[in-house]
Design a protein around this motif. Structure first.
Motif, PDB file in Angstrom:
ATOM      1  N   TYR A 109      29.788 -11.229   9.522  1.00 39.29           N
ATOM      2  CA  TYR A 109      30.791 -10.168   9.417  1.00 39.29           C
ATOM      3  C   TYR A 109      31.901 -10.461   8.418  1.00 39.29           C
ATOM      4  CZ  TYR A 109      28.585  -7.896  13.349  1.00 39.29           C
ATOM      5  OH  TYR A 109      27.686  -7.263  14.158  1.00 39.29           O
ATOM      6  N   TRP A 110      31.857 -11.634   7.790  1.00 36.17           N
ATOM      7  CA  TRP A 110      32.748 -11.858   6.651  1.00 36.17           C
ATOM      8  C   TRP A 110      31.918 -11.915   5.371  1.00 36.17           C
ATOM      9  CZ3 TRP A 110      32.939 -16.736   3.849  1.00 36.17           C
ATOM     10  CH2 TRP A 110      33.710 -16.626   2.685  1.00 36.17           C
ATOM     11  N   LEU A 111      31.060 -12.932   5.241  1.00 31.65           N
ATOM     12  CA  LEU A 111      30.321 -13.099   3.999  1.00 31.65           C
ATOM     13  C   LEU A 111      29.404 -11.912   3.736  1.00 31.65           C
ATOM     14  CD1 LEU A 111      29.693 -14.816   1.566  1.00 31.65           C
ATOM     15  CD2 LEU A 111      28.003 -16.083   2.934  1.00 31.65           C
ATOM     16  N   SER A 112      28.647 -11.499   4.739  1.00 30.94           N
ATOM     17  CA  SER A 112      27.752 -10.369   4.551  1.00 30.94           C
ATOM     18  C   SER A 112      28.533  -9.093   4.228  1.00 30.94           C
ATOM     19  CB  SER A 112      26.906 -10.160   5.813  1.00 30.94           C
ATOM     20  OG  SER A 112      26.058  -9.043   5.669  1.00 30.94           O
ATOM     21  N   SER A 113      29.632  -8.855   4.967  1.00 36.81           N
ATOM     22  CA  SER A 113      30.427  -7.650   4.720  1.00 36.81           C
ATOM     23  C   SER A 113      31.084  -7.683   3.347  1.00 36.81           C
ATOM     24  CB  SER A 113      31.499  -7.500   5.800  1.00 36.81           C
ATOM     25  OG  SER A 113      30.912  -7.218   7.044  1.00 36.81           O
ATOM     26  N   TYR A 114      31.581  -8.852   2.946  1.00 32.39           N
ATOM     27  CA  TYR A 114      32.243  -8.962   1.643  1.00 32.39           C
ATOM     28  C   TYR A 114      31.264  -8.652   0.506  1.00 32.39           C
ATOM     29  CZ  TYR A 114      34.618 -10.984  -2.387  1.00 32.39           C
ATOM     30  OH  TYR A 114      35.187 -11.167  -3.618  1.00 32.39           O
ATOM     31  N   LEU A 115      30.062  -9.232   0.564  1.00 36.32           N
ATOM     32  CA  LEU A 115      29.063  -8.959  -0.467  1.00 36.32           C
ATOM     33  C   LEU A 115      28.660  -7.487  -0.464  1.00 36.32           C
ATOM     34  CD1 LEU A 115      26.781 -12.119  -0.027  1.00 36.32           C
ATOM     35  CD2 LEU A 115      28.413 -11.675  -1.875  1.00 36.32           C
ATOM     36  N   ASP A 116      28.555  -6.915   0.726  1.00 40.76           N
ATOM     37  CA  ASP A 116      28.202  -5.504   0.835  1.00 40.76           C
ATOM     38  C   ASP A 116      29.276  -4.605   0.224  1.00 40.76           C
ATOM     39  OD1 ASP A 116      26.760  -3.242   1.659  1.00 40.76           O
ATOM     40  OD2 ASP A 116      27.859  -3.134   3.538  1.00 40.76           O
ATOM     41  N   PHE A 117      30.546  -4.889   0.540  1.00 41.02           N
ATOM     42  CA  PHE A 117      31.650  -4.083  -0.004  1.00 41.02           C
ATOM     43  C   PHE A 117      31.735  -4.228  -1.522  1.00 41.02           C
ATOM     44  CE2 PHE A 117      34.741  -2.666   3.455  1.00 41.02           C
ATOM     45  CZ  PHE A 117      33.758  -2.614   4.424  1.00 41.02           C
ATOM     46  N   LYS A 118      31.488  -5.441  -2.042  1.00 43.84           N
ATOM     47  CA  LYS A 118      31.495  -5.629  -3.499  1.00 43.84           C
ATOM     48  C   LYS A 118      30.374  -4.825  -4.143  1.00 43.84           C
ATOM     49  CE  LYS A 118      33.738  -7.942  -5.668  1.00 43.84           C
ATOM     50  NZ  LYS A 118      35.025  -7.641  -6.356  1.00 43.84           N
ATOM     51  N   GLY A 119      29.224  -4.798  -3.493  1.00 43.63           N
ATOM     52  CA  GLY A 119      28.121  -4.008  -4.032  1.00 43.63           C
ATOM     53  C   GLY A 119      28.433  -2.527  -4.054  1.00 43.63           C
ATOM     54  N   LEU A 120      29.138  -2.049  -3.032  1.00 42.35           N
ATOM     55  CA  LEU A 120      29.482  -0.628  -2.956  1.00 42.35           C
ATOM     56  C   LEU A 120      30.484  -0.220  -4.037  1.00 42.35           C
ATOM     57  CD1 LEU A 120      29.648   0.051   0.878  1.00 42.35           C
ATOM     58  CD2 LEU A 120      28.299   1.345  -0.795  1.00 42.35           C
ATOM     59  N   GLU A 121      31.157  -1.193  -4.638  1.00 42.50           N
ATOM     60  CA  GLU A 121      32.027  -0.868  -5.770  1.00 42.50           C
ATOM     61  C   GLU A 121      31.214  -0.451  -6.993  1.00 42.50           C
ATOM     62  OE1 GLU A 121      36.074  -3.516  -5.196  1.00 42.50           O
ATOM     63  OE2 GLU A 121      34.395  -4.432  -6.266  1.00 42.50           O
ATOM     64  N   LEU A 122      29.923  -0.828  -7.019  1.00 42.58           N
ATOM     65  CA  LEU A 122      29.115  -0.638  -8.216  1.00 42.58           C
ATOM     66  C   LEU A 122      27.961   0.347  -8.056  1.00 42.58           C
ATOM     67  CD1 LEU A 122      28.894  -4.422  -9.198  1.00 42.58           C
ATOM     68  CD2 LEU A 122      30.392  -2.698 -10.218  1.00 42.58           C
ATOM     69  N   ILE A 123      27.483   0.557  -6.826  1.00 39.76           N
ATOM     70  CA  ILE A 123      26.320   1.416  -6.632  1.00 39.76           C
ATOM     71  C   ILE A 123      26.624   2.471  -5.575  1.00 39.76           C
ATOM     72  CG2 ILE A 123      24.672  -0.363  -7.334  1.00 39.76           C
ATOM     73  CD1 ILE A 123      24.091  -0.907  -4.422  1.00 39.76           C
ATOM     74  N   SER A 124      25.732   3.447  -5.454  1.00 38.48           N
ATOM     75  CA  SER A 124      25.943   4.563  -4.532  1.00 38.48           C
ATOM     76  C   SER A 124      25.721   4.137  -3.090  1.00 38.48           C
ATOM     77  CB  SER A 124      24.986   5.708  -4.879  1.00 38.48           C
ATOM     78  OG  SER A 124      23.649   5.341  -4.570  1.00 38.48           O
ATOM     79  N   ALA A 125      26.205   4.981  -2.167  1.00 32.61           N
ATOM     80  CA  ALA A 125      26.046   4.694  -0.745  1.00 32.61           C
ATOM     81  C   ALA A 125      24.574   4.690  -0.342  1.00 32.61           C
ATOM     82  CB  ALA A 125      26.820   5.725   0.081  1.00 32.61           C
ATOM     83  N   GLN A 126      23.797   5.640  -0.871  1.00 32.08           N
ATOM     84  CA  GLN A 126      22.380   5.703  -0.521  1.00 32.08           C
ATOM     85  C   GLN A 126      21.639   4.469  -1.031  1.00 32.08           C
ATOM     86  OE1 GLN A 126      20.258   9.437  -1.018  1.00 32.08           O
ATOM     87  NE2 GLN A 126      22.177  10.526  -1.369  1.00 32.08           N
ATOM     88  N   PHE A 127      21.906   4.106  -2.272  1.00 31.10           N
ATOM     89  CA  PHE A 127      21.238   2.942  -2.859  1.00 31.10           C
ATOM     90  C   PHE A 127      21.612   1.670  -2.105  1.00 31.10           C
ATOM     91  CE2 PHE A 127      20.538   0.433  -7.037  1.00 31.10           C
ATOM     92  CZ  PHE A 127      19.198   0.268  -6.724  1.00 31.10           C
ATOM     93  N   GLU A 128      22.875   1.561  -1.707  1.00 30.82           N
ATOM     94  CA  GLU A 128      23.344   0.382  -0.954  1.00 30.82           C
ATOM     95  C   GLU A 128      22.599   0.241   0.362  1.00 30.82           C
ATOM     96  OE1 GLU A 128      25.905  -1.095   2.440  1.00 30.82           O
ATOM     97  OE2 GLU A 128      25.272   0.939   1.961  1.00 30.82           O
ATOM     98  N   ARG A 129      22.438   1.350   1.101  1.00 29.74           N
ATOM     99  CA  ARG A 129      21.735   1.294   2.382  1.00 29.74           C
ATOM    100  C   ARG A 129      20.292   0.852   2.202  1.00 29.74           C
ATOM    101  NH1 ARG A 129      24.557   0.612   6.870  1.00 29.74           N
ATOM    102  NH2 ARG A 129      25.796  -0.416   5.297  1.00 29.74           N
ATOM    103  N   LEU A 130      19.630   1.360   1.174  1.00 30.21           N
ATOM    104  CA  LEU A 130      18.228   1.019   0.961  1.00 30.21           C
ATOM    105  C   LEU A 130      18.058  -0.462   0.690  1.00 30.21           C
ATOM    106  CD1 LEU A 130      17.130   4.041  -1.254  1.00 30.21           C
ATOM    107  CD2 LEU A 130      16.854   3.746   1.207  1.00 30.21           C
ATOM    108  N   ILE A 131      18.942  -1.028  -0.112  1.00 32.52           N
ATOM    109  CA  ILE A 131      18.844  -2.456  -0.420  1.00 32.52           C
ATOM    110  C   ILE A 131      19.242  -3.286   0.791  1.00 32.52           C
ATOM    111  CG2 ILE A 131      19.652  -4.313  -1.917  1.00 32.52           C
ATOM    112  CD1 ILE A 131      20.287  -2.148  -4.007  1.00 32.52           C
ATOM    113  N   LEU A 132      20.342  -2.917   1.436  1.00 33.53           N
ATOM    114  CA  LEU A 132      20.839  -3.700   2.566  1.00 33.53           C
ATOM    115  C   LEU A 132      19.796  -3.800   3.666  1.00 33.53           C
ATOM    116  CD1 LEU A 132      23.214  -5.197   3.875  1.00 33.53           C
ATOM    117  CD2 LEU A 132      23.949  -3.014   4.827  1.00 33.53           C
TER     118      LEU A 132
END
Length: 323
Positions: A109-132
């Motif tokens: 809930y820190w490292l995973s969330s931080y990487l996820d939030f950084k990714g969302l700065e660059l890609i769409s919400a739909q694309f983020e969910r598919l990769i995550l």
């Protein structure tokens, strides 16, 4: 949320030596329902994050807002759980178990969330969910390699069906995004790997401590790390945000953090990490629908086909796990 075993059961075997056991039989369906609810609530996270980013907030600040609002709730519930009159089977939650839960929480809930939030700065919400939500594959892979968990043939078939649907959207979106897509995708893939490891490591701690206490310890530890990271990288004045952003933070804290964390860990108390992660692949489908409704992203026939494949895969995996 799971309730502790009855006092009658704890009189025959000392509570300090008896870890909580996962539910069997019909109670498994409660685990599946909890996992579905957690996946649905987690699906809202990407939408709320994108709405906040549109207001000019960065990943570190938004994470800090999320955890500042969440931490008091986890501390209150955790302290209530540890009251002498309610401890019961939690008497064996010693310092070592609490430290382990804290470390696992920081991973998930820190490292995973931080990487996820950084990714969302660059890609769409739909694309983020598919990769995550490639993380169930890593749960199965790491579970077989390091935790001696068998891989069922029906589970492999379910993964093939679900990831066939996710791959369709992945290839389409990747071809449409700019040069930041690879970096954003890498961040989110790293988040998925961390979350897979969290699910595998969390299982044993949840069975020993109970889902409620584990969730409070893990999330409190992650909150402390997130807030410390913000204070080391940003001036405190950056928290002087608009009421609209704080309102989004409340929605992110309650609907996208507190409630789904309890639901997911309560599900892990009843079903396997593989089943919990596989049911979690419903989240991208829900995110697609929310992105269309809230973010005005387009919905195509390919999106609908992928959603059907994911749902069929989840159904196959759930039935295989129950058997």
């Amino acid at each position: 949320m799971s309730s502790p075993p009855s006092s009658a059961a704890s009189t025959t075997v000392p509570a300090a030596k008896t870890p909580l056991r996962p539910a069997v039989g019909g109670a498994l369906w409660i685990g599946y329902a909890l996992a579905c609810t957690g996946a649905t609530l987690f699906a809202t996270k990407a939408i709320i994050v994108k709405l906040a980013y549109a207001q000019g907030v960065d990943a570190e600040t938004l994470l800090a807002v999320r955890m500042i609002l969440s931490l008091p709730v986890y501390l209150a519930i955790g302290l209530h759980t540890l009251l002498p009159s309610r401890r019961g089977p939690f008497d064996h939650a010693n310092g070592r178990l609490i430290l382990r839960a804290a470390l696992v929480g920081a991973l998930g809930y820190w490292l995973s969330s931080y990487l996820d939030f950084k990714g969302l700065e660059l890609i769409s919400a739909q694309f983020e969910r598919l990769i995550l939500f490639t993380y169930p594959f890593f749960v199965m892979l790491f579970g077989a390699l390091f935790f001696r968990q068998p891989i069922k043939l029906k589970s492999l078939a379910a993964f093939t069906i679900s990831y066939g649907g996710l791959l369709l959207l992945f290839l389409r979106d990747f071809s449409l995004l700019g040069e930041d897509a690879a970096l954003g995708a890498g961040f989110v893939m790293g988040a998925g790997i961390c979350f897979a490891l969290y699910q595998l490591f969390a299982k044993a701690s949840i069975l020993q401590m109970g889902p409620r206490l584990f969730t409070c310890v893990a999330m409190s530890a992650a909150s402390v790390v997130v807030i410390a990271q913000f204070l080391l990288t940003h001036p405190v004045g950056r928290l002087a945000l608009t009421p609209h952003i704080w309102l989004l933070g409340v929605a992110l804290a309650i609907g996208g953090t507190i409630l789904p964390s309890f639901f997911m860990n309560a599900a892990l108390h009843r079903i396997s990490a593989q089943a919990n992660s596989m049911i979690g692949t419903l989240s991208p489908v829900i995110t697609i629908l929310l992105a269309v409704a809230i973010l005005a992203e387009p919905l195509t026939g390919l999106d609908m086909l992928a959603a059907v494949l994911v749902i069929v895969g989840v159904a196959v995996a759930t039935l295989a796990d129950r058997r």
